[in-house]
Design an enzyme around this catalytic site. Structure first.
Site, PDB file in Angstrom:
ATOM      1  N   HIS A 197       0.839  -1.210   0.000  1.00  0.00           N
ATOM      2  CA  HIS A 197       0.000   0.000   0.000  1.00  0.00           C
ATOM      3  C   HIS A 197       0.872   1.258   0.000  1.00  0.00           C
ATOM      4  O   HIS A 197       0.576   2.236  -0.689  1.00  0.00           O
ATOM      5  CB  HIS A 197      -0.878   0.036   1.259  1.00  0.00           C
ATOM      6  CG  HIS A 197      -1.892  -1.055   1.347  1.00  0.00           C
ATOM      7  ND1 HIS A 197      -1.805  -2.079   2.252  1.00  0.00           N
ATOM      8  CD2 HIS A 197      -3.029  -1.274   0.635  1.00  0.00           C
ATOM      9  CE1 HIS A 197      -2.856  -2.876   2.111  1.00  0.00           C
ATOM     10  NE2 HIS A 197      -3.597  -2.425   1.133  1.00  0.00           N
TER      11      HIS A 197
ATOM     12  N   GLU B  98      -1.561  -3.925  -8.979  1.00  0.00           N
ATOM     13  CA  GLU B  98      -1.699  -4.997  -9.981  1.00  0.00           C
ATOM     14  C   GLU B  98      -1.879  -6.366  -9.342  1.00  0.00           C
ATOM     15  O   GLU B  98      -2.194  -7.319 -10.035  1.00  0.00           O
ATOM     16  CB  GLU B  98      -0.471  -5.024 -10.903  1.00  0.00           C
ATOM     17  CG  GLU B  98      -0.497  -3.919 -11.926  1.00  0.00           C
ATOM     18  CD  GLU B  98       0.581  -4.073 -12.981  1.00  0.00           C
ATOM     19  OE1 GLU B  98       1.626  -4.674 -12.675  1.00  0.00           O
ATOM     20  OE2 GLU B  98       0.363  -3.583 -14.096  1.00  0.00           O
TER      21      GLU B  98
ATOM     22  N   MET C 139       2.836  -9.319  -1.493  1.00  0.00           N
ATOM     23  CA  MET C 139       2.353  -8.783  -0.213  1.00  0.00           C
ATOM     24  C   MET C 139       0.834  -8.680  -0.230  1.00  0.00           C
ATOM     25  O   MET C 139       0.246  -8.275  -1.234  1.00  0.00           O
ATOM     26  CB  MET C 139       2.963  -7.412   0.042  1.00  0.00           C
ATOM     27  CG  MET C 139       4.424  -7.494   0.360  1.00  0.00           C
ATOM     28  SD  MET C 139       5.088  -5.874   0.760  1.00  0.00           S
ATOM     29  CE  MET C 139       6.805  -6.308   0.956  1.00  0.00           C
TER      30      MET C 139
END
Ligand code: PAF
Length: 281
Positions: free
Chosen positions: A40, A151, A187
């Site tokens: 993020h 993505e 992640m």
């Protein structure tokens, strides 16, 4: 106590964006459901190169969870999220309540075709309707110039691009690269659900995805997909939802009009679904 501007009301958030735009500033949005990780934060970094002000939204969206899914246990850690955002170029956090987003009497839904069909929708038929609804709400509420999506959720990115084009929304959609752990695992906020044994197996997803994506040009796609599925099960994954090569834009089966291809895998370790994808040859 965070020094970031935190907005809980739509009107206040919209007024702040309007004030920035009146100064001629370009504003960007990073939509999230919180439980922020380096992936993020990399979206914040990427969008900040293109805008003057960055808003991060934190909202665990009930509309994209089915009744049997992990809405109640989805990791919520606002204080830690705000602390992480303070180290970034974030200017404001939009963290509305569920009542602010879905007040009593809320009655609108979005139905989507095209890239929303198949793949994730096979297992989670409610999912893209819920995502499209909240993203449309966030975009119209904040009225930012740019929004960025990772993505890692590749089908989600394609669904949002399609919706923005179809509804002529005046916003630029940026794509953020997948961030990976040292062993290649993409992640994800849901990686915290993995135990030590599952975490070791999880690293194989990236390896098998690479083999699928690099299968020789002209080779039988169905065979390559079946081999990837078998390799995942042998590595210890408990179920493979899909391991496939698709048209990178439409997400349909590649055909003569396909300009680029994408390999996508979703495999499960116990109750945890792990997603990954990459460009394919
Ligand atoms: O990718 C996510 O975290 C969510 O699906 C999104 C885009 C923030 C919508 O709730």
């Amino acid at each position: 106590m965070s020094s970031l501007g935190i907005y809980r009301c739509i009107d206040d958030m919209r007024a702040q964006v309007a004030a920035w735009k009146a100064e001629g500033l370009r504003v960007g949005l990073v939509p999230t459901m919180g439980a922020l990780h380096a992936g993020h934060l990399s979206l914040v970094e990427a969008i900040s190169q293109n805008v003057d002000k960055v808003i991060v939204s934190i909202f665990v969206n009930p509309a994209q969870f089915a009744a049997h899914e992990d809405l109640s246990t989805y990791p919520r850690q606002e204080a830690a999220d705000l602390a992480a955002l303070e180290t970034t170029q974030t200017d404001a956090v939009f963290a509305p309540t569920a009542q602010e987003m879905y007040p009593d009497g809320f009655a609108t839904a979005i139905a989507m075709d095209g890239p929303a069909l198949g793949l994730e929708s096979e297992e989670r038929p409610h999912f893209f309707g819920g995502v499209a609804l909240i993203v449309l709400k966030l975009l119209t509420q904040t009225q930012t110039d740019v929004a960025i999506f990772g993505e890692k959720d590749y089908q989600q990115l394609m669904v949002i691009r399609r919706m923005v084009a179809d509804l002529n929304l005046p916003v630029e959609i940026m794509a953020g690269e997948i961030m990976r752990e040292a062993d290649g695992l993409a992640m994800s906020s849901r990686n915290v659900y993995l135990n030590a044994e599952q975490r070791k197996i999880a690293a194989q997803l990236h390896v098998i995805l690479g083999q699928l994506a690099n299968h020789p040009a002209g080779a039988d796609i169905i065979k390559a997909e079946a081999e990837a599925k078998q390799a995942l099960l042998e590595a210890g994954f408990t179920k493979v939802d899909y391991a496939c090569i698709r048209d990178a834009e439409t997400l349909g089966v590649p055909n003569a009009n396909t300009r680029a291809r994408r390999a996508l895998i979703v495999a499960r370790l116990g109750d945890t679904r792990l997603l990954d994808n990459r460009p394919a040859s």
